[in-house]
Design a protein around this motif. Structure first.
Motif, PDB file in Angstrom:
ATOM      1  N   TRP A   1       0.809  -1.215   0.000  1.00 47.41           N
ATOM      2  CA  TRP A   1       0.000   0.000   0.000  1.00 47.41           C
ATOM      3  C   TRP A   1       0.849   1.276   0.000  1.00 47.41           C
ATOM      4  CZ3 TRP A   1      -2.638  -3.536   3.644  1.00 47.41           C
ATOM      5  CH2 TRP A   1      -3.866  -3.980   3.144  1.00 47.41           C
ATOM      6  N   ASN A   2       2.152   1.120   0.172  1.00 52.30           N
ATOM      7  CA  ASN A   2       3.026   2.280   0.296  1.00 52.30           C
ATOM      8  C   ASN A   2       2.713   3.082   1.576  1.00 52.30           C
ATOM      9  OD1 ASN A   2       5.261   3.590  -0.866  1.00 52.30           O
ATOM     10  ND2 ASN A   2       3.966   5.265  -1.578  1.00 52.30           N
ATOM     11  N   HIS A   3       2.282   2.375   2.606  1.00 51.50           N
ATOM     12  CA  HIS A   3       1.988   3.017   3.884  1.00 51.50           C
ATOM     13  C   HIS A   3       3.271   3.377   4.615  1.00 51.50           C
ATOM     14  CE1 HIS A   3      -2.316   1.185   4.373  1.00 51.50           C
ATOM     15  NE2 HIS A   3      -2.284   2.208   3.546  1.00 51.50           N
TER      16      HIS A   3
ATOM     17  N   GLY B   1       8.377   5.305   9.221  1.00 54.07           N
ATOM     18  CA  GLY B   1       8.977   5.508   7.909  1.00 54.07           C
ATOM     19  C   GLY B   1      10.334   4.839   7.833  1.00 54.07           C
ATOM     20  N   VAL B   2      10.959   4.944   6.677  1.00 48.14           N
ATOM     21  CA  VAL B   2      12.254   4.307   6.451  1.00 48.14           C
ATOM     22  C   VAL B   2      13.272   4.806   7.472  1.00 48.14           C
ATOM     23  CG1 VAL B   2      14.130   4.004   4.787  1.00 48.14           C
ATOM     24  CG2 VAL B   2      11.753   4.027   4.005  1.00 48.14           C
ATOM     25  N   HIS B   3      13.971   3.873   8.058  1.00 48.44           N
ATOM     26  CA  HIS B   3      15.024   4.093   9.059  1.00 48.44           C
ATOM     27  C   HIS B   3      14.477   4.559  10.410  1.00 48.44           C
ATOM     28  CE1 HIS B   3      17.796   3.304   5.912  1.00 48.44           C
ATOM     29  NE2 HIS B   3      17.591   4.445   5.278  1.00 48.44           N
ATOM     30  N   ASP B   4      13.159   4.596  10.566  1.00 49.22           N
ATOM     31  CA  ASP B   4      12.562   4.950  11.851  1.00 49.22           C
ATOM     32  C   ASP B   4      12.022   3.702  12.537  1.00 49.22           C
ATOM     33  OD1 ASP B   4       9.583   5.665  13.181  1.00 49.22           O
ATOM     34  OD2 ASP B   4      11.224   6.992  13.771  1.00 49.22           O
ATOM     35  N   THR B   5      12.373   3.472  13.796  1.00 49.53           N
ATOM     36  CA  THR B   5      11.806   2.376  14.574  1.00 49.53           C
ATOM     37  C   THR B   5      11.590   2.851  16.005  1.00 49.53           C
ATOM     38  OG1 THR B   5      13.960   1.453  15.195  1.00 49.53           O
ATOM     39  CG2 THR B   5      12.926   0.584  13.194  1.00 49.53           C
ATOM     40  N   ASN B   6      10.559   2.294  16.646  1.00 48.33           N
ATOM     41  CA  ASN B   6      10.204   2.679  18.010  1.00 48.33           C
ATOM     42  C   ASN B   6       9.785   1.449  18.794  1.00 48.33           C
ATOM     43  OD1 ASN B   6       9.982   5.801  17.538  1.00 48.33           O
ATOM     44  ND2 ASN B   6       8.809   4.844  15.893  1.00 48.33           N
ATOM     45  N   LYS B   7      10.038   1.480  20.108  1.00 47.66           N
ATOM     46  CA  LYS B   7       9.670   0.357  20.945  1.00 47.66           C
ATOM     47  C   LYS B   7       8.227   0.479  21.401  1.00 47.66           C
ATOM     48  CE  LYS B   7      14.293  -0.497  22.784  1.00 47.66           C
ATOM     49  NZ  LYS B   7      15.138  -0.584  24.005  1.00 47.66           N
ATOM     50  N   GLY B   8       7.552  -0.656  21.421  1.00 47.01           N
ATOM     51  CA  GLY B   8       6.225  -0.717  22.007  1.00 47.01           C
ATOM     52  C   GLY B   8       6.308  -1.189  23.439  1.00 47.01           C
ATOM     53  N   GLU B   9       5.185  -1.687  23.946  1.00 47.28           N
ATOM     54  CA  GLU B   9       5.166  -2.040  25.376  1.00 47.28           C
ATOM     55  C   GLU B   9       5.776  -3.397  25.696  1.00 47.28           C
ATOM     56  OE1 GLU B   9       1.878  -0.742  24.371  1.00 47.28           O
ATOM     57  OE2 GLU B   9       0.611  -2.518  24.191  1.00 47.28           O
ATOM     58  N   VAL B  10       6.009  -4.260  24.685  1.00 45.09           N
ATOM     59  CA  VAL B  10       6.589  -5.576  24.958  1.00 45.09           C
ATOM     60  C   VAL B  10       7.766  -5.831  24.013  1.00 45.09           C
ATOM     61  CG1 VAL B  10       4.553  -6.620  26.002  1.00 45.09           C
ATOM     62  CG2 VAL B  10       4.803  -6.652  23.517  1.00 45.09           C
ATOM     63  N   SER B  11       8.713  -4.925  23.964  1.00 40.74           N
ATOM     64  CA  SER B  11       9.790  -4.975  22.975  1.00 40.74           C
ATOM     65  C   SER B  11      11.003  -5.816  23.391  1.00 40.74           C
ATOM     66  CB  SER B  11      10.259  -3.562  22.654  1.00 40.74           C
ATOM     67  OG  SER B  11      10.743  -2.931  23.822  1.00 40.74           O
TER      68      SER B  11
ATOM     69  N   VAL C   1      13.584  -4.700  15.195  1.00 42.29           N
ATOM     70  CA  VAL C   1      13.107  -4.470  13.832  1.00 42.29           C
ATOM     71  C   VAL C   1      14.053  -3.503  13.142  1.00 42.29           C
ATOM     72  CG1 VAL C   1      10.651  -4.879  14.291  1.00 42.29           C
ATOM     73  CG2 VAL C   1      11.605  -2.579  14.569  1.00 42.29           C
ATOM     74  N   SER C   2      14.000  -3.506  11.825  1.00 45.84           N
ATOM     75  CA  SER C   2      14.711  -2.504  11.039  1.00 45.84           C
ATOM     76  C   SER C   2      13.864  -2.182   9.821  1.00 45.84           C
ATOM     77  CB  SER C   2      16.099  -3.001  10.618  1.00 45.84           C
ATOM     78  OG  SER C   2      15.972  -4.140   9.783  1.00 45.84           O
ATOM     79  N   ARG C   3      13.932  -0.947   9.375  1.00 44.25           N
ATOM     80  CA  ARG C   3      13.102  -0.522   8.234  1.00 44.25           C
ATOM     81  C   ARG C   3      14.039   0.090   7.179  1.00 44.25           C
ATOM     82  NH1 ARG C   3       7.751   2.049   8.183  1.00 44.25           N
ATOM     83  NH2 ARG C   3       6.932   1.671   6.071  1.00 44.25           N
ATOM     84  N   SER C   4      14.343  -0.696   6.163  1.00 44.58           N
ATOM     85  CA  SER C   4      15.261  -0.229   5.125  1.00 44.58           C
ATOM     86  C   SER C   4      14.521   0.248   3.874  1.00 44.58           C
ATOM     87  CB  SER C   4      16.241  -1.331   4.736  1.00 44.58           C
ATOM     88  OG  SER C   4      15.535  -2.475   4.276  1.00 44.58           O
ATOM     89  N   ASN C   5      13.231  -0.075   3.784  1.00 44.77           N
ATOM     90  CA  ASN C   5      12.399   0.427   2.685  1.00 44.77           C
ATOM     91  C   ASN C   5      10.974   0.598   3.192  1.00 44.77           C
ATOM     92  OD1 ASN C   5      10.900  -2.107   2.345  1.00 44.77           O
ATOM     93  ND2 ASN C   5      12.804  -2.913   1.489  1.00 44.77           N
ATOM     94  N   THR C   6      10.103   1.146   2.352  1.00 44.06           N
ATOM     95  CA  THR C   6       8.731   1.409   2.778  1.00 44.06           C
ATOM     96  C   THR C   6       7.928   0.135   2.941  1.00 44.06           C
ATOM     97  OG1 THR C   6       8.766   3.541   1.629  1.00 44.06           O
ATOM     98  CG2 THR C   6       6.603   2.644   2.172  1.00 44.06           C
TER      99      THR C   6
END
Lengths: 114, 113
Positions: free
Chosen positions: B27-29, B51-61, B66-71
């Motif tokens: 979906w290109n989300h 978005g690309v290169h952005d990652t955040n921890k949730g409550e059970v991390s 994770v890593s985000r190298s593309n959309t």
């Protein structure tokens, strides 16, 4: 920050009505509702935004009380296909902005019998 | 049609092994999320990305990365699998914006022996 859902379970006959409630202790930007059938992924039903806008399923209605941070999902004239687990997801305000992430309740299991 | 897929759908592994679960959306989300679902707990957020290169921890991390190298992709890695990580894992994506509804993948059932 997990919202509280009630009841935990509901059993209905086809054609009966049900209300599922969702309550948060945080100021909310939006409330989402999802339905999950056994062994499947959750499916989006409805979203209600602060300020009154909403978007979602034609046959399902919901309300959002911004002052109380509560939402209710109304299932009227229930059908067999309504059976499943219903989850609310809340999107809090955090220091004037939203985070785009949801906190989900533990779910309400709805069973509709013929 | 645009969709979100997860692989594998079922996985059995042993304690201590590294495991990677794939999530791919067309979906290109911008927003992508990983949840785990356990009986009685509902959906709990593990990690998420805006978005690309952005990652955040949730409550059970803890124990996950994770890593985000593309959309399109957000793989979830269990660094050293533990029995407590036996669960059903769902990936989801959303466009962002005011409505921001999330679309879920079919899930991966992971068993750690």
């Amino acid at each position: 920050q997990q919202p509280v859902q009630s009841p935990q379970a509901v059993i209905l006959r086809e054609g009966e009505d049900a209300v599922i409630n969702c309550s948060s202790s945080k100021a909310l930007y939006s409330v989402h509702w999802y339905r999950q059938k056994h062994g499947e992924a959750p499916v989006f039903l409805m979203i209600l935004l602060k300020g009154g806008e909403q978007k979602g399923h034609e046959k399902i209605s919901a309300s959002f009380n911004e002052k109380k941070q509560q939402s209710s999902l109304y299932l009227t004239a229930s059908q067999l296909s309504y059976s499943g687990t219903y989850f609310c997801g809340t999107e809090p305000f955090d220091r004037g902005s939203t985070l785009g992430r949801l906190y989900f309740g533990r779910g309400t299991q709805l069973t509709v019998w013929p | 049609d645009a969709e979100i897929t997860q692989s594998p759908r079922h996985k059995i592994t042993e304690t201590g092994r590294q495991v990677t679960l794939a999530c791919h959306q067309t979906w290109n989300h911008n927003n992508m999320f990983w949840y785990r679902q356990d009986l009685g707990h509902g959906l709990r957020l593990i990690h998420y990305s805006y978005g690309v290169h952005d990652t955040n921890k949730g409550e059970v991390s803890d124990g996950y990365s994770v890593s985000r190298s593309n959309t399109e992709d957000l793989p979830l890695t269990l660094e050293s699998a533990a029995s407590s990580q036996t669960s059903v894992y769902f990936c989801a994506s959303s466009e962002g914006g005011p409505y921001n509804e999330q679309f879920f993948g079919p899930g991966t059932r992971l068993t750690v022996l």
